[in-house]
Motif scaffolding. Structure first.
Motif, PDB file in Angstrom:
ATOM      1  N   LEU A  25       0.826  -1.218   0.000  1.00 45.15           N
ATOM      2  CA  LEU A  25       0.000   0.000   0.000  1.00 45.15           C
ATOM      3  C   LEU A  25       0.855   1.260   0.000  1.00 45.15           C
ATOM      4  O   LEU A  25       0.526   2.238  -0.665  1.00 45.15           O
ATOM      5  N   ALA A  47       2.113   1.619  -3.560  1.00 46.33           N
ATOM      6  CA  ALA A  47       1.094   1.859  -4.584  1.00 46.33           C
ATOM      7  C   ALA A  47      -0.272   1.935  -3.923  1.00 46.33           C
ATOM      8  O   ALA A  47      -1.032   0.975  -3.937  1.00 46.33           O
ATOM      9  N   GLY A  48      -0.587   3.076  -3.349  1.00 48.01           N
ATOM     10  CA  GLY A  48      -1.804   3.237  -2.566  1.00 48.01           C
ATOM     11  C   GLY A  48      -3.097   3.092  -3.342  1.00 48.01           C
ATOM     12  O   GLY A  48      -4.140   2.849  -2.758  1.00 48.01           O
ATOM     13  N   ARG A  49      -3.048   3.242  -4.657  1.00 47.75           N
ATOM     14  CA  ARG A  49      -4.264   3.120  -5.467  1.00 47.75           C
ATOM     15  C   ARG A  49      -4.410   1.745  -6.087  1.00 47.75           C
ATOM     16  O   ARG A  49      -5.322   1.510  -6.878  1.00 47.75           O
ATOM     17  N   ALA A  50      -3.541   0.829  -5.743  1.00 47.10           N
ATOM     18  CA  ALA A  50      -3.604  -0.512  -6.325  1.00 47.10           C
ATOM     19  C   ALA A  50      -4.916  -1.183  -5.936  1.00 47.10           C
ATOM     20  O   ALA A  50      -5.324  -1.126  -4.776  1.00 47.10           O
ATOM     21  N   PRO A  51      -5.576  -1.824  -6.896  1.00 45.37           N
ATOM     22  CA  PRO A  51      -6.799  -2.557  -6.551  1.00 45.37           C
ATOM     23  C   PRO A  51      -6.475  -3.783  -5.690  1.00 45.37           C
ATOM     24  O   PRO A  51      -5.340  -4.271  -5.687  1.00 45.37           O
ATOM     25  N   TYR A  75      -6.170   7.725   3.627  1.00 45.60           N
ATOM     26  CA  TYR A  75      -5.632   7.686   2.270  1.00 45.60           C
ATOM     27  C   TYR A  75      -5.591   9.106   1.738  1.00 45.60           C
ATOM     28  O   TYR A  75      -6.447   9.924   2.062  1.00 45.60           O
ATOM     29  N   ALA A 131      -3.970  11.719  -1.774  1.00 46.78           N
ATOM     30  CA  ALA A 131      -3.169  11.943  -2.973  1.00 46.78           C
ATOM     31  C   ALA A 131      -2.016  12.856  -2.562  1.00 46.78           C
ATOM     32  O   ALA A 131      -2.226  13.872  -1.892  1.00 46.78           O
TER      33      ALA A 131
END
Length: 160
Positions: A17, A20-24, A55, A57
């Motif tokens: 995470l 790559a915090g936006r990883a599905p 979370y 951006a």
């Protein structure tokens, strides 16, 4: 949740995470060796227990017109509960101040401040920060070059 309560899959998931915090969930599952449903349950548990605080951006300051970053060491005249509380509330309300740390040493607080340019930084210091009740002094360092900045915490010390 204590670090001892985190197992090897939790640590792998947290590391994935942070990278790559936006990883599905399916991608996270592949990277940590679990199913997507197991990842989903673990994420929910890590969020509920406060291990995952939220979370966000991460924006590049210069890309949004904030070319100046400064670290300011702030000393207060006194350390009464009211004065410290008022200072903390005032600092919290200012969007230019990204971080405020109560520290030991010569200063009472260290602030990370962003501004559009040096004039905007000077105006902020003179018109806002130095006018706060109880502020005795401020010593600022302007960042010349960012060498390293990360939000990823080291996790190799956590048993699992």
């Amino acid at each position: 949740m204590k670090p001892a309560d985190l197992d090897v899959f939790d640590i792998r998931l947290l590391a994935a995470l942070q990278a790559a915090g936006r990883a599905p969930n399916a991608q996270l599952a592949d990277s940590v060796g679990l199913s997507a449903s197991q990842v989903s349950r673990r994420l929910a548990r890590l969020e509920e227990t406060g291990v995952i605080a939220g979370y966000a951006a991460l924006l590049r300051p210069e890309a949004v017109g904030l070319s100046v970053t400064a670290f300011s060491n702030i000393s207060l005249e006194r350390h009464s509960d009211t004065l410290v509380r008022n200072f903390q509330q005032s600092v919290t309300a200012r969007p230019e101040i990204l971080e405020c740390w109560s520290v030991t040493g010569e200063a009472d607080f260290v602030l990370r401040i962003v501004a559009a340019d040096l004039k905007a930084f000077a105006d902020f210091m003179m018109l806002h920060l130095l006018r706060l009740p109880g502020v005795r002094s401020a010593r600022s360092s302007i960042v010349l070059h960012r060498i390293k900045q990360t939000t990823a915490l080291p996790l190799d010390h956590v048993g699992g």
